[in-house]
Design an enzyme around this catalytic site. Structure first.
Site, PDB file in Angstrom:
ATOM      1  N   ASP A  52       0.842  -1.188   0.000  1.00 48.14           N
ATOM      2  CA  ASP A  52       0.000   0.000   0.000  1.00 48.14           C
ATOM      3  C   ASP A  52       0.885   1.248   0.000  1.00 48.14           C
ATOM      4  OD1 ASP A  52      -1.899   1.917   0.432  1.00 48.14           O
ATOM      5  OD2 ASP A  52      -2.361   1.313   2.499  1.00 48.14           O
ATOM      6  N   ASN A  54      -0.001   4.429  -0.626  1.00 49.65           N
ATOM      7  CA  ASN A  54      -0.592   5.706  -0.146  1.00 49.65           C
ATOM      8  C   ASN A  54      -1.284   5.567   1.213  1.00 49.65           C
ATOM      9  OD1 ASN A  54      -2.761   4.227  -0.940  1.00 49.65           O
ATOM     10  ND2 ASN A  54      -3.645   5.763  -2.312  1.00 49.65           N
ATOM     11  N   ASP A  56      -3.803   3.978   2.410  1.00 52.21           N
ATOM     12  CA  ASP A  56      -5.266   4.014   2.588  1.00 52.21           C
ATOM     13  C   ASP A  56      -5.783   2.631   3.029  1.00 52.21           C
ATOM     14  OD1 ASP A  56      -4.950   2.552   0.285  1.00 52.21           O
ATOM     15  OD2 ASP A  56      -6.322   3.741  -0.941  1.00 52.21           O
ATOM     16  N   ASP A  60      -1.824  -1.105  -3.943  1.00 52.12           N
ATOM     17  CA  ASP A  60      -1.986  -0.367  -5.209  1.00 52.12           C
ATOM     18  C   ASP A  60      -0.822  -0.660  -6.158  1.00 52.12           C
ATOM     19  OD1 ASP A  60       0.104   1.311  -4.143  1.00 52.12           O
ATOM     20  OD2 ASP A  60      -1.454   2.241  -2.904  1.00 52.12           O
ATOM     21  N   ASP A 231     -10.296 -15.815 -16.277  1.00 54.39           N
ATOM     22  CA  ASP A 231     -11.144 -16.064 -15.111  1.00 54.39           C
ATOM     23  C   ASP A 231     -12.383 -16.872 -15.505  1.00 54.39           C
ATOM     24  OD1 ASP A 231     -11.895 -15.250 -12.255  1.00 54.39           O
ATOM     25  OD2 ASP A 231     -13.635 -14.527 -13.355  1.00 54.39           O
ATOM     26  N   GLU A 291      -8.177 -20.558 -15.585  1.00 53.69           N
ATOM     27  CA  GLU A 291      -8.769 -20.954 -14.298  1.00 53.69           C
ATOM     28  C   GLU A 291      -9.690 -22.130 -14.603  1.00 53.69           C
ATOM     29  OE1 GLU A 291     -11.402 -19.728 -10.427  1.00 53.69           O
ATOM     30  OE2 GLU A 291     -11.838 -18.784 -12.336  1.00 53.69           O
TER      31      GLU A 291
HETATM   32  C1  GLC Z   1     -12.984 -16.673 -10.206  1.00 64.18           C
HETATM   33  C2  GLC Z   1     -12.142 -15.875  -9.249  1.00 64.18           C
HETATM   34  C3  GLC Z   1     -12.935 -15.640  -8.004  1.00 64.18           C
HETATM   35  C4  GLC Z   1     -14.189 -14.876  -8.347  1.00 64.18           C
HETATM   36  C5  GLC Z   1     -14.958 -15.586  -9.461  1.00 64.18           C
HETATM   37  C6  GLC Z   1     -15.983 -14.688 -10.047  1.00 64.18           C
HETATM   38  O1  GLC Z   1     -13.290 -17.918  -9.709  1.00 64.18           O
HETATM   39  O2  GLC Z   1     -10.943 -16.524  -9.008  1.00 64.18           O
HETATM   40  O3  GLC Z   1     -12.204 -14.943  -7.036  1.00 64.18           O
HETATM   41  O4  GLC Z   1     -15.005 -14.738  -7.232  1.00 64.18           O
HETATM   42  O5  GLC Z   1     -14.124 -15.963 -10.528  1.00 64.18           O
HETATM   43  O6  GLC Z   1     -15.394 -13.747 -10.886  1.00 64.18           O
END
Ligand code: GLC
Length: 569
Positions: A52, A54, A56, A60, A231, A291
């Site tokens: 981090d 900054n 907060d 980042d 994803d 994934e």
């Molecule tokens: C994938 C990501 C997960 C997210 C899901 C919805 O499984 O790794 O973190 O919640 O997609 O986008």
């Protein structure tokens, strides 16, 4: 080696540059003709929690840039940054409201460009997270889509009429609990969301959606990105007839019936999109990481594509389903991946999975077990993807009260499913307050263990988990057998010791991992593996008494001991 690389190397040598400087050049193909991602060590960064700058309380991009020196010293070749795009953060960035920008909480596009530039200087590639199955409900595409049945982008998402008053179009369930359909009274239709209500699924059957998403990939390639982690890539398509899924016995953690996602998971149409994404990735020498939540090895195999023309690195997430530290279970899973014919991808934890330190630790030997796990996935044939903090022995820090839970999955699944906050806590940089992550209040609390498991302290401690990771990665980068050698399992019946050779024509590396709390001796018959009178030289070991020997036949392994040695004729 391509022509450009030859010229770079020739220049470097004629200038008398040393090996570390050469490492900062980004090789696309190595001497043996392997693409860069086969030899790279990847490292996932969850940007909210890394550094981090900054104060907060949220990490980042400038924070990440400031830590590149550390990542380079550790030996990381590529970082995958979880989503840092503008987002209402309903699912902490996996709900993207603009695919072509950076959320102000993380910085600006200029900060990203600087990060990519600084990373390149250090020989580190940047991989972005591409959330292609769904967007945020605040994305302008969805706002238009839901404004009327005739809006220009209505068909960019999956809309259907209900079966009857108050009845969704079918029985599909959201993986965050409840129906996967949400009703919008203004247009008297339901939209589909496999995940949260705020994460409507894009309609990949609409060519305009495909075009817009491919445009997103080009945008990031032009900003220097070396690939994408795709994803939820299993879920791009849904059955056009929206047939009900088969209902199974029992209920899940949300109290919903168990269900087989037959008609909304891994439809064959996925592969058409993947092949096209690959064509475009190849133009940029980029990698696609999947994934890929597969049930069996045949499903995983499909993701490589019939001509290795889909995802180069589909993650074997089945590996993370090995629940206990068991030589037999890991051996079996490794054999499965090896049988796929594709280049394996090893992951032991990530932002959705309880940290490996917590999963495999026995409460007494956790540090030894963390080294053991590292020694396994960093010496297997394939590409390892680390998760930030794994190299420190970071543990899960799960919320104890429901009101502290941030993750929507934990909010709906409490108390059975406490959500994923525990594995997303701030990176542990030093022993000071908040583990040196932020001078503000971190968005998630750091565990007490950070006083011991932190980068600063472990860097100074020769036998720390961090130093072990560093040595392993260094070994991997420089040892041809570890990079490219075959995987040959030894002692296939041993339930305590996982042992294998990584073997090339001229030399091999022996890896022996004692996955039990007892001392074990194994008989190593290297002659039958083509190494009669083998010379064995210790490369890396956690064992106090690890000696290099000729005519090596017996090896004693301490509890959770790691022994890695070079074997030559
Ligand atoms: C994938 C990501 C997960 C997210 C899901 C919805 O499984 O790794 O973190 O919640 O997609 O986008």
């Amino acid at each position: 080696m391509n022509r450009r690389m030859k010229i770079i190397l020739a220049l470097a040598f004629s200038l008398g540059l040393s090996a570390p400087i050469l490492r900062t050049q980004q090789k696309t193909v190595c001497q043996e003709g392997h693409p860069w991602w086969k030899h790279a060590v990847f490292y996932e960064i969850y940007p909210r929690s890394f550094a981090d700058s900054n104060n907060d309380g949220i990490g980042d991009l400038k924070g990440i840039t400031a830590k590149l020196e550390y990542l380079q010293k550790l030996g990381i070749d590529a970082i995958w940054i979880s989503p840092c795009f503008p987002s209402p953060q309903a699912d902490f960035g996996y709900d993207v409201a603009d695919y072509k920008d950076i959320d102000p909480m993380y910085g600006t596009l200029a900060d990203f460009d600087n990060l990519a530039k600084q990373a390149k200087r250090r020989g580190i590639r940047v991989i972005m997270d591409f959330v292609l199955n769904h967007s945020s409900d605040q994305h302008k595409w969805f706002l238009d889509s839901k404004s009327s049945r005739t809006s220009a982008r209505h068909d960019w998402y999956i809309w259907r009429d209900g079966k009857g008053p108050g009845q969704p179009p079918n029985n599909w369930l959201s993986c965050f609990g409840g129906s996967a359909w949400t009703y919008v009274p203004g247009i008297d239709q339901y939209y589909y969301h496999y995940f949260e209500v705020q994460q409507p699924d894009l309609n990949w059957r609409n060519p305009a959606v495909e075009q817009a998403m491919f445009d997103v990939t080009r945008f990031w390639y032009q900003h220097g990105v070396a690939g994408f982690r795709l994803d939820a890539v299993d879920l791009l398509f849904e059955d056009p007839e929206l047939r009900d899924n088969p209902v199974l016995e029992g209920t899940n953690e949300f109290g919903d019936p168990n269900m087989q996602d037959k008609f909304n998971d891994k439809l064959p149409e996925n592969h058409i999109v993947l092949r096209k994404l690959r064509v475009s990735a190849d133009k940029y020498d980029a990698v696609l990481i999947g994934e890929t939540w597969t049930e069996d090895i045949n499903e995983l195999k499909e993701y490589y594509g019939p001509a290795n023309d889909e995802i180069q690195l589909p993650m074997d997430l089945m590996f993370t389903s090995v629940k206990k530290l068991s030589a037999a279970d890991f051996r079996k899973q490794i054999a499965h991946v090896e049988s796929s014919g594709g280049w394996p991808v090893y992951v032991i934890s990530n932002h959705d999975i309880v940290r490996s330190y917590t999963r495999y630790g026995d409460g007494q030997n956790n540090n030894a077990i963390a080294k053991l796990m590292a020694a396994m996935y960093l010496t297997l044939r394939g590409t390892p993807i680390m998760y930030y903090g794994e190299e420190l022995g970071m543990e899960n820090n799960d919320p104890v009260r429901k009101e502290d839970v941030k993750d929507p999955l934990g909010q709906s699944g409490w108390p059975i499913n406490k959500g994923r906050d525990g594995e997303r806590t701030p990176m542990q940089w030093d022993p000071t307050a908040n583990a040196g992550f932020s001078k503000g209040t971190p968005w998630l609390p750091v565990p007490a263990g950070s006083k011991i498991h932190n980068m600063k302290l472990e860097w100074k401690t020769p036998d720390s988990i961090l130093r072990f990771y560093q040595k392993l990665i260094d070994l991997r980068h420089h040892n041809q057998a570890l990079l490219d050698g075959n995987y040959i399992p030894l002692h296939p019946e041993d339930s305590n010791v996982l042992a294998y050779l990584r073997s090339t024509r001229n030399e091999a590396v022996l890896v022996a991992l004692n996955m039990s709390a007892d001392l074990h001796q194994i008989h190593v018959d290297l002659a039958s593996q083509g190494f009669p009178d083998a010379k064995v030289r210790t490369l890396l070991s956690t064992q106090a008494a690890a000696k290099s020997r000729d005519n090596f036949t017996e090896l004693t392994l301490e509890p959770f001991g790691v022994y890695i040695a070079k074997v030559s004729r």
